[in-house]
Design a protein around this motif. Structure first.
Motif, short mmCIF file in Angstrom:
data_model
loop_
_atom_site.label_atom_id
_atom_site.label_comp_id
_atom_site.label_asym_id
_atom_site.label_seq_id
_atom_site.Cartn_x
_atom_site.Cartn_y
_atom_site.Cartn_z
N ARG A 14 66.32 63.40 60.80
CA ARG A 14 67.69 62.86 60.76
C ARG A 14 68.22 62.88 59.34
O ARG A 14 69.36 63.28 59.08
CB ARG A 14 67.75 61.44 61.31
N HIS A 18 71.45 64.77 57.96
CA HIS A 18 72.62 63.99 57.55
C HIS A 18 72.57 63.50 56.11
O HIS A 18 73.55 62.98 55.60
CB HIS A 18 72.79 62.77 58.46
N TRP A 22 76.30 58.91 52.96
CA TRP A 22 77.56 59.58 53.28
C TRP A 22 78.54 59.13 52.22
O TRP A 22 78.55 57.95 51.83
CB TRP A 22 78.01 59.14 54.67
N THR A 35 73.51 56.45 55.70
CA THR A 35 73.63 57.17 56.97
C THR A 35 72.87 56.47 58.09
O THR A 35 73.10 56.74 59.25
CB THR A 35 73.14 58.62 56.86
N GLU A 36 71.96 55.58 57.72
CA GLU A 36 71.23 54.78 58.70
C GLU A 36 71.21 53.34 58.23
O GLU A 36 71.22 53.08 57.03
CB GLU A 36 69.79 55.29 58.87
N GLY A 87 81.80 57.01 60.98
CA GLY A 87 81.21 56.90 62.31
C GLY A 87 80.96 58.25 62.96
O GLY A 87 79.91 58.48 63.56
N LYS A 88 81.92 59.16 62.81
CA LYS A 88 81.76 60.50 63.40
C LYS A 88 80.63 61.26 62.73
O LYS A 88 79.86 61.95 63.38
CB LYS A 88 83.07 61.29 63.27
N GLU A 89 80.52 61.14 61.42
CA GLU A 89 79.50 61.88 60.67
C GLU A 89 78.09 61.33 60.86
O GLU A 89 77.12 62.07 60.82
CB GLU A 89 79.83 61.89 59.18
N THR A 90 77.98 60.01 61.03
CA THR A 90 76.66 59.38 61.07
C THR A 90 76.23 58.90 62.45
O THR A 90 75.07 58.54 62.64
CB THR A 90 76.61 58.16 60.13
N GLY A 91 77.15 58.85 63.38
CA GLY A 91 76.84 58.31 64.70
C GLY A 91 76.95 56.79 64.75
O GLY A 91 76.65 56.17 65.76
N LEU A 92 77.42 56.18 63.67
CA LEU A 92 77.59 54.73 63.63
C LEU A 92 79.04 54.38 63.96
O LEU A 92 79.69 53.62 63.27
CB LEU A 92 77.22 54.19 62.23
N GLY A 93 79.53 54.92 65.05
CA GLY A 93 80.93 54.78 65.42
C GLY A 93 81.39 53.38 65.72
O GLY A 93 82.58 53.08 65.61
#
Length: 100
Positions: A14, A18, A22, A35-36, A87-93
């Motif tokens: 991951r 990523h 970010w 990113t996490e 959120g879009k880039e990391t999945g943390l939307g």
């Protein structure tokens, strides 16, 4: 018997995909967000009021970056755009929900 799931390998994949952070630019100043999220950060986020945008940003940025960020004239729409892209880039939307 199959091999156990390797959490460290999955994390490495991951982070390779990523990166560890970010970043976004504001008036020539660069800011980074993770990113996490660690479990400790997730717990701290749950304790924030849903409308505490400053608390959210301070938690994600850290005190030094957030102090620099506060020096800029930023609108709520700017913050919403940053959090949506993040959120879009990391999945943390779910984080951008706090600005609505």
């Amino acid at each position: 018997m199959s091999q156990p799931f390797d959490v460290n390998a999955a994390r490495a994949q991951r982070q390779e995909a990523h990166g560890r952070t970010w970043s976004f630019e504001l008036d020539g100043d660069i800011f980074t967000l993770p990113t996490e999220l660690s479990r400790a950060t997730a717990k701290a986020l749950r304790r924030l009021d849903d409308n505490d945008v400053d608390g959210l940003l301070a938690l994600l940025m850290g005190a030094d970056q957030f102090a620099r960020f506060e020096e800029h004239d930023v609108t709520m729409q700017d913050i919403a755009a940053v959090l949506e892209a993040y959120g879009k880039e990391t999945g943390l939307g779910a984080l951008d929900e706090s600005t609505r």
